[in-house]
Design a protein around this motif. Sequence first.
Motif, PDB file in Angstrom:
ATOM      1  N   GLU A  31       0.836  -1.210   0.000  1.00 39.56           N
ATOM      2  CA  GLU A  31       0.000   0.000   0.000  1.00 39.56           C
ATOM      3  C   GLU A  31       0.867   1.254   0.000  1.00 39.56           C
ATOM      4  OE1 GLU A  31      -3.033   2.135  -0.664  1.00 39.56           O
ATOM      5  OE2 GLU A  31      -3.548   0.060  -0.196  1.00 39.56           O
ATOM      6  N   TRP A  72      -7.408 -11.222  -3.499  1.00 37.93           N
ATOM      7  CA  TRP A  72      -7.191 -10.067  -2.623  1.00 37.93           C
ATOM      8  C   TRP A  72      -6.552  -8.909  -3.392  1.00 37.93           C
ATOM      9  CZ3 TRP A  72      -2.950  -7.341  -0.874  1.00 37.93           C
ATOM     10  CH2 TRP A  72      -3.206  -6.429   0.151  1.00 37.93           C
ATOM     11  N   HIS A  76      -8.187  -5.125  -4.003  1.00 34.36           N
ATOM     12  CA  HIS A  76      -7.571  -3.951  -3.389  1.00 34.36           C
ATOM     13  C   HIS A  76      -6.680  -3.124  -4.318  1.00 34.36           C
ATOM     14  CE1 HIS A  76      -8.723  -6.362   0.114  1.00 34.36           C
ATOM     15  NE2 HIS A  76      -8.852  -5.197   0.710  1.00 34.36           N
TER      16      HIS A  76
END
Length: 128
Positions: A31, A72, A76
């Motif tokens: 991230e 996932w 995301h």
Amino acid sequence: YLPDFKYFDDRWALRYSHAPAYFEHAAQALEEMVRQTGAPQLDGDGMLQRGVLVRHLVLPGHSDDSLRLLDWLEAHFTGRILLSVMFQYTPFGEADQYPEINRRLTTLEYQRVTRALEGMKLEGYVQI
């Protein structure tokens, strides 16, 4: 950035890499990399100039874990990363202590992952 994202399930991270809370730390790091670089930017020749290319090595006997990780990542990071799914696993080092990964990945195991990827919105590459 060119990070590896090896495991979805922390059981495998702990067992094979002695890395507790691997997923949490890898997810946070990813991230941050995406925050710093933004969406992938390619030049006219298709070369990545800016962004994150996540590498994922499919492990023998763990295609389910790979599929969970891809799900996932799609949920995301679609449009925010590129993905490279790799076939090159070669057992060495301590692999002989873990019979389930002390072998080469089969073509069928790899195809299971790459076929699932075909139906996803993630962009990137598959390798052989």
